[in-house]
Every structure is written in structure tokens, then in C-alpha cells.
Design a protein around this motif. Structure first.
Motif: not given
Ligand code: AHR
Length: 501
Positions: A224, A240, A242, A272, A293
Motif C-alpha cells: 500500500e 481492497l 477479502r 488501509v 472494496f
């Protein structure tokens, strides 16, 4: 068990960017072929798009859809998917080891997105390709006319520019599985130079740089900082990704742990954000980088089956997770966590939308069915609008294998000033006990209850292949002018909507 919340109009986290309820279509498995696109299917329209799927997507009210990948992106040539269909090449998709016929490409996607009322979140290949191809794709999509590429778009049927605003600079470039994976330094340089060129073509673009593809990757953190260090001035968002799994069916404590995984999502986001702001401070910048995200979900059910799939098929059954009730509870909690971080998470994409780790499934020879996760997503995407209010909830908590102090009551409230509506989402994570929920509306005055529903009463391993799951009325709600109560069933997802004066 008792839990409560206080709902205060002055305590606003942020206005909700509806792109928080985005999703994702990758040219993978049956997402496109026999998913959204199936010429010859009884429900197909003149463009070959399944109208049963279009209707289900519209129910979800998804405002933005990421395309065309995903891992697929990192070896994709966008030019293969334009022009007369009979001249498009069949290619090997090296990411998923499928055959890609290219019968569905850029124009088809844009047309389909329009039919479901969504805008694209387009992505450029920075795995095997680079600056030139990305800038040319922007020119093809967004330049009005009078150049080779913009006129080619017009010749291919789109007289007006697509005007695509949001673009991802590659996909999961930190992942060793990715075709053309890069070190942070290599990616940072390529992403920045690509961003510069894309912005020269169209300076109204919003660009998303790849963050880590998982918090578990060893490069998380360094990645990052390195990427933002170089790209800060030319990008607007950091991504991001996940995914969550349920790994031990034999362990009776696993469910409690699984339902706490939204705490992991929260920690990931906050970590983040901290990194973005550290780079901001170091650079003495006035610009804030927000988060996209752009892949999140539960994903693990299909892992074993996928290893048995024969390679080089068109539209194979890949990543076809069948979601159960506990997955829907976690998805509800993840959505509430995204909402509580709406001050910095401006875009999020449920990965994915149709057939591939998806809320909507199709039968090649039949209709559409809705997965358990469809229901919480649909409710939040339709009713979680306006502003999100600070969470003042109080709840007993529990500890699990990975997490401490998981509240049994997970809740978030949104307020839509335009329609004078307060919407409370609430989940009871206790496996056996009701939760007596007390809502203090302080400076709001309730006019009437608009709707109260629950998603509850199923076995945690039940899925919805037979269509038996449904939202049911929550009949335990009472209210006065400034106060309401409800009893939330064990393991339940609930939504309460109030008209306020
Ligand atoms: O969504 C499935 C895959 O997950 C995507 O292709 C990739 O970006 C991620 O690893």
C-alpha cells in the motif's frame, strides 16, 4: 439477552455513496455465458441477455458493476471482444483455463449494464499489457469522435461515447497467482504511468490503484505504501479484496468465530485508511485517498469441486458456491461494517453477481434462483440510503477463536432525509437466545412503522436451492414517539423501517 441503540440525527458518519452496493461480473465460469448472456434461452431478449437474470439483478438495485475481471483481466485483450461476432477470436483464458469465445465483450457489457441500470467500473490489463493499450481503451470508450479508435466504436454501433468514469488499474497485481504479477515497485511505476496516459485522454476519470488482494499476503502494508507513494497524485481510490471461509465443520465453536469475521473486515479497512492517511501526511497533501472494496464475499464452498473441472471448456461450472444461512448472516454483518466505514469506503463490489460466488444462480435449461445471501444484500442496497448514523449500540459480547468482544447485537441505522425514513438493520448472533432490542430515537419523532422483516428460523447449513427461504414479517415491534422495541430471534437478520416526522 438485552441490546440497545440510540439513534441521533446529528451523529452522522457520512452520506452513503450508493456505489457501496456495487457488484462484479467477470468473464469467468458461467457468470457471462449461460449467466447473463445465453442466446437461445427462452427468456433471452433480442441481444441474447437473459431477462430472468436482468429482473433479479434489478431487484438487487446494484448501481455499479466491475468488469471484465478479476484474474481474467490480467491476460485479456479488450480488442478481441469488439466488432462483428463472427470475426472475434476464440482464445485460451490462462487465468481460469477456460475457452473464451469473445461473443460477449465491451459493447455487450455496456448494453447489459444499461439494462440493469448500473454504471461500469471498468478495468485495464496491467498484467500482460500496459500504458498504450489502457490509453487506447479509454480513447475507444470515451473520446467523442474523429480518431481511429473513437470512430471504430461508432462503426461498432455506439455513436455516443460510453463516458466510463471509474477505472481499475489492473487486478490483484500483488498475487502470485496473477498472470503478470508484479512487485510493489514495478506495479507502482506502471500504474502511475498508465494513470497519467489515461488521464491525458480523459481528465475526468476516477482511478483505482490495486491495494493488497488480501490482508494475509506477506506484502500487505509495504504494498500500500509503495503504491501510494508513487501514484498518490494520479489516483483517487485504493482497492481492497477479502473473502471469508468456514474451515472447520467439526468444531462446534466455529460458527461463533465465523459470525465474528466482520471484525476482521473492519480492522482491514481501518488499517488501509491509516496507511492512506500516513502517506497523505508524509506528502503534506491536501488530497484524501478513499477506498474501493472491489471484491468481498464468502468464498470456500466450491474450492474442492473446482479442482475437478476439465479445462478449456466454454462457461464451465466454476466457483459455484451454494450459500447457506450462516453465510447470509455474515454477509449481512459485512454490509453493516461497510456502512459504518462509509466515510472512507466509497465503492464496494460484492464478488460476484451471477453464478460465480453469486447471489443469483441460473440453470442452463431452466430459470433463476436466489441464494441466501441475496436477501440481506437486497435489503441494504435498496434501503440503506441517505446518511449512515453513528452506532451507539450496546450489547453483551463474546470471544471466539480469532476475535474478542464480538457484540451479539450487530446494528446500523441509515437516515434518508428525502423520504423522512429511518432504516435500522440488526442482527442477533446468539445461537439460542432472543435479543430484546431497545431503540431510543432521541431527537427523531416516529410517525409510523413502514416495514419490519426478519430472515430467521433456518438451519445454519440450509441453502435455498429449493427456494424455501424468504423474508418474513417481524411482528414483535412496538413503538411510541421516540422509542421502539423488538424481539430479535436467535441467529436472525432483521430490518426495521420507520417514517419519521
Ligand atoms: O472473484 C474471484 C477471483 O477472486 C477474482 O478473479 C480475483 O480477482 C480474486 O482472486
Amino acid at each position: 439477552m438485552k441490546g440497545s441503540t440510540q439513534i441521533k440525527p446529528q451523529d452522522v458518519i457520512a452520506p452513503i455513496d450508493r456505489r457501496l452496493y456495487g457488484s462484479f461480473i467477470e468473464q469467468l465460469g458461467r457468470a457471462v455465458y449461460t449467466g447473463i448472456y445465453q442466446p437461445g434461452h427462452p427468456s433471452a431478449d433480442a441481444d441474447g441477455f437473459r431477462t430472468d437474470v436482468i429482473n433479479a439483478v434489478k431487484e438487487l438495485n446494484v448501481p455499479l458493476i466491475r468488469y471484465p475481471g478479476g484474474n481474467f483481466l490480467s491476460q485479456y485483450k479488450w480488442e478481441d471482444g469488439i466488432g462483428p461476432k463472427d470475426q472475434r477470436p476464440v482464445r485460451l483464458d490462462l487465468a481460469w483455463r477456460e475457452l473464451e469465445t469473445n461473443q460477449f465483450g465491451l459493447h455487450e457489457f455496456m448494453k447489459w449494464a444499461d439494462k440493469v441500470n448500473a454504471v461500469p467500473n471498468m478495468a485495464v490489463n496491467l498484467g500482460t499489457r500496459g500504458i498504450q493499450e489502457a490509453a487506447e481503451l479509454v480513447e475507444y470508450c470515451n473520446f467523442p469522435k474523429g480518431t481511429y479508435l473513437s470512430d471504430l466504436r461508432r462503426q461498432n454501433g455506439a455513436a455516443d461515447p460510453f463516458a466510463i468514469k471509474t477505472w481499475c488499474l489492473g487486478n490483484e497485481m500483488d498475487g502470485p497467482w496473477e498472470i503478470g504479477a508484479k512487485t510493489a515497485r514495478e506495479y507502482a511505476h506502471l500504474a502511475n504511468e498508465t494513470a497519467k496516459a489515461m488521464l491525458r485522454v480523459d481528465d475526468s476519470l476516477e482511478l483505482v490503484a490495486c491495494g493488497s488482494s488480501s490482508m494475509d499476503n506477506p506484502t500487505f502494508g509495504d504494498w500500500e505504501e509503495t503504491v501510494l507513494d508513487e501514484c498518490y497524485d494520479n489516483v483517487d481510490y485504493l482497492s481492497l479484496h477479502r473473502y471469508y471461509g468456514y474451515y472447520n465443520d467439526d468444531d462446534p465453536t466455529e460458527l461463533d468465530n465465523f459470525l465474528g469475521k466482520n471484525l476482521d473486515l473492519d480492522a482491514f479497512i481501518k488499517g488501509v485508511v491509516a496507511m492512506c492517511d500516513a502517506v497523505k501526511a508524509r506528502k503534506r497533501s491536501t488530497k484524501t485517498i478513499n477506498l474501493s472494496f472491489d471484491e468481498w464475499n464468502v468464498w470456500y464452498h466450491s474450492n474442492d469441486a473446482d479442482t475437478q473441472v476439465t479445462p478449456w471448456q466454454v462457461g464451465p461450472h466454476l466457483l459455484e458456491d451454494v450459500y447457506n444461512f450462516e453465510d447470509a448472516l455474515l454477509v449481512g454483518s459485512l454490509l453493516m461494517t461497510l456502512l459504518r466505514n462509509a466515510d472512507r469506503v466509497k465503492i464496494a463490489c460484492l464478488a460476484q453477481l451471477v453464478n460465480v460466488i453469486a447471489p443469483i444462480m441460473t440453470d442452463n435449461d431452466g430459470g433463476v434462483w436466489k441464494q441466501s445471501i441475496f436477501y440481506p444484500f437486497m435489503q441494504v442496497a435498496n434501503h440503506g440510503v441517505g446518511t449512515v448514523l453513528v452506532d451507539h449500540s450496546q450489547s453483551p459480547t463474546y470471544n471466539s477463536r480469532e476475535f474478542k468482544d464480538i457484540p451479539y447485537l450487530d446494528t446500523v441505522t441509515t437516515y434518508d432525509e428525502a423520504s423522512h425514513t429511518l432504516t435500522v438493520f440488526a442482527e442477533n448472533k446468539h445461537q439460542t437466545d432472543d435479543l430484546d432490542f431497545d431503540l431510543d430515537f432521541t431527537d427523531f419523532t416516529i410517525d409510523h412503522l413502514l416495514e419490519a422483516t426478519q430472515f430467521a428460523g433456518y438451519g445454519v447449513k440450509d441453502d435455498n436451492r429449493d427456494g424455501h427461504m424468504a423474508l418474513r414479517p417481524l411482528e414483535t415491534v412496538t413503538h411510541t414517539d421516540h422509542h421502539a422495541t423488538a424481539t430479535l430471534a436467535p441467529l436472525s437478520w432483521n430490518m426495521l423501517r420507520f417514517a419519521v416526522k
